[in-house]
Design a protein around this motif. Structure first.
Motif, mmCIF file in Angstrom:
data_model
loop_
_atom_site.group_PDB
_atom_site.id
_atom_site.type_symbol
_atom_site.label_atom_id
_atom_site.label_comp_id
_atom_site.label_asym_id
_atom_site.label_seq_id
_atom_site.Cartn_x
_atom_site.Cartn_y
_atom_site.Cartn_z
ATOM 1 N N LEU A 1 -0.001 5.471 8.500
ATOM 2 C CA LEU A 1 1.338 5.683 9.064
ATOM 3 C C LEU A 1 2.361 5.952 7.972
ATOM 4 O O LEU A 1 3.179 6.872 8.067
ATOM 5 N N LEU A 2 2.320 5.143 6.917
ATOM 6 C CA LEU A 2 3.296 5.298 5.841
ATOM 7 C C LEU A 2 3.054 6.572 5.043
ATOM 8 O O LEU A 2 3.994 7.189 4.537
ATOM 9 N N ASP A 3 1.793 6.991 4.938
ATOM 10 C CA ASP A 3 1.496 8.257 4.263
ATOM 11 C C ASP A 3 2.158 9.425 4.978
ATOM 12 O O ASP A 3 2.647 10.370 4.340
ATOM 13 N N THR A 4 2.160 9.372 6.309
ATOM 14 C CA THR A 4 2.787 10.441 7.083
ATOM 15 C C THR A 4 4.275 10.527 6.769
ATOM 16 O O THR A 4 4.817 11.615 6.531
ATOM 17 N N ARG B 1 15.449 10.718 7.393
ATOM 18 C CA ARG B 1 14.019 10.392 7.410
ATOM 19 C C ARG B 1 13.676 9.354 6.346
ATOM 20 O O ARG B 1 12.799 8.507 6.537
ATOM 21 N N LYS B 2 14.345 9.410 5.202
ATOM 22 C CA LYS B 2 14.107 8.408 4.155
ATOM 23 C C LYS B 2 14.536 7.031 4.628
ATOM 24 O O LYS B 2 13.867 6.026 4.343
ATOM 25 N N THR C 1 8.651 -2.679 -0.887
ATOM 26 C CA THR C 1 9.432 -3.326 0.169
ATOM 27 C C THR C 1 10.647 -4.061 -0.391
ATOM 28 O O THR C 1 10.687 -4.453 -1.553
ATOM 29 N N ASP C 2 11.634 -4.270 0.488
ATOM 30 C CA ASP C 2 12.823 -5.040 0.108
ATOM 31 C C ASP C 2 12.434 -6.453 -0.314
ATOM 32 O O ASP C 2 13.014 -7.021 -1.249
ATOM 33 N N THR D 1 12.029 3.874 5.060
ATOM 34 C CA THR D 1 12.283 2.544 4.495
ATOM 35 C C THR D 1 12.247 1.478 5.580
ATOM 36 O O THR D 1 11.706 0.380 5.378
ATOM 37 N N HIS D 2 12.814 1.808 6.737
ATOM 38 C CA HIS D 2 12.819 0.855 7.858
ATOM 39 C C HIS D 2 11.389 0.505 8.273
ATOM 40 O O HIS D 2 11.031 -0.674 8.410
#
Length: 408
Positions: A364-367, A182-183, A314-315, A187-188
């Protein structure tokens, strides 16, 4: 599970004898299994192990001197720290400062049972104590062996305890593997949502807002009451501390910081002992007045603060900041350099639509973040609960009666 009822049923009236660990095990120095080179590569096949927290240091292509634990599992024991691991796959080691522990008699002593009990024992390691502990200490500690006069029954009891504890261990391992997956997924999506070239415009921080350095408060300025202070320094982080305050804010440093620390602005840590945490968005400000130290910058902007903090992860952001990092032990990026680092802004020509899109991305990212990072929700919490459950049953299952309190 009631301890006494379970042990009564398991032992069925049999006695338990406490034997020195040095009697039920044997050890081997890992000298012939040491890696000869220093080159690691994830594309190689054989893991190089340490008994410590890191465990797998890397992978080697060396083919000689491999310990074949896939055929006969082993306990690796760090002689200096007493850290230990159960290993059931082939490996090499980096250091000889460990022992390879096996059963002295497989027909009597289950090695996995010994391993589980080993981790209930006190370490007895003092700070700065740099001596080898297996022979001098752990070999003398005692372990309970049930039904010593009946090896078949003894192994059955040991095996049942191992089976139960293995179940908890495997469940935790499955959850940990799920968390790792999931991590990676998080990240993706973090990078993809924030870097869609046809939907965003890349703008340097200097064009999106203003970077104001903290006021350089020192420890002597901290008090138990006053204005809230965030001191995110090179080594220490202070939250819940305060800076001196007067009715008219006569302190110029304090007054300057208060003028810039407005709701929604970000606190950016610009110094750290490792590159990863340089230029880290550590907090965004609420409505209460706050002051910050000189190791941080306040980023004044009109964007969604959480959206900006995600951009910092982010990368792309990490790659952009690297050329600007200076210093040796303490690594830092200047405010002037930070202004040049660009982040992606959606719908740049329409402020209302841009903020709506920023909010959507944050949701979305919070989820994903909750699932992968939350200690009150998500997988980390579930893993922590399973670890506690495992520790409870391990202590219960291995709490055998001493010689003078045998179950009758």
């Amino acid at each position: 599970m009631n301890k006494q009822r379970f042990l009564e049923k398991l032992l069925a009236g049999a006695e338990v004898e406490w034997l020195p660990i040095g009697e039920v095990t044997q050890y081997e120095q890992p000298t012939k299994y040491r890696i000869s080179g220093k080159e690691y590569n994830d594309n190689y096949n054989t893991p190089v192990l340490t008994a410590g927290k890191t465990f797998i240091l890397g992978y080697t292509n060396e083919i000689d001197g491999i310990y074949e634990a896939s055929n006969a599992p082993v306990i690796i024991f760090d002689d200096f720290t007493t850290a230990n691991k159960w290993v059931d796959f082939d490996f090499k080691v980096k250091s000889s400062a460990m022992k390879l522990i096996t059963s002295s008699n497989k027909a009597r002593y289950n090695l996995k049972f010994i391993y589980y009990h080993l981790n209930t024992l006190p370490k007895d390691v003092a700070d700065g104590d740099h001596k080898r502990h297996w022979i001098s200490n752990f070999c003398k500690k005692k372990i309970p062996i049930p039904c010593l006069d009946n090896p078949e029954k003894s192994l059955a009891i040991q095996g049942e305890i191992v089976r139960i504890l293995d179940t908890f261990t495997e469940l935790t391992a499955e959850l940990t593997a799920e968390l790792t997956a999931r991590k990676k997924q998080y990240t993706h999506y973090l990078n993809r949502l924030l870097t869609l070239q046809n939907l965003v415009a890349w703008k340097p921080l200097g064009e999106l807002g203003k970077l104001v350095r903290g006021n350089g408060l020192q420890k002597k300025d901290f008090t138990e009451s006053g204005v809230g202070c965030i001191h995110y320094g090179q080594i220490h982080t202070y939250y819940g501390t305060y800076a001196r305050r007067t009715k008219t804010f006569t302190s110029e440093k304090l007054a300057q910081s208060l003028r810039h620390a407005q709701q929604g602005n970000l606190i950016i840590a610009t110094t750290s002992e490792n590159d990863e945490d340089v230029c880290k968005a550590v907090a965004w400000l609420g409505s209460d007045p706050i002051v910050v130290s000189g190791d941080t910058y306040i980023f004044q902007h009109s964007l969604n603060p959480k959206f900006v903090s995600y951009c910092f992860q982010t990368d792309s952001f990490q790659k952009q900041k690297r050329p600007y990092i200076t210093g040796t032990k303490v690594r830092r990026v200047s405010g002037e350099s930070m202004q040049k680092i660009a982040i992606p802004i959606p719908c740049i020509g329409d402020r209302e639509q841009s903020l709506a899109e920023q909010k959507r991305i944050v949701s979305l990212l919070d989820t994903f973040s909750t699932l992968t990072n939350s200690l009150s929700e998500g997988l980390p919490r579930e893993i922590e609960l399973r670890k506690k459950q495992y520790s409870h049953y391990r202590d219960l299952l291995l709490d055998f009666p001493k010689q003078d309190e045998q179950i009758s």
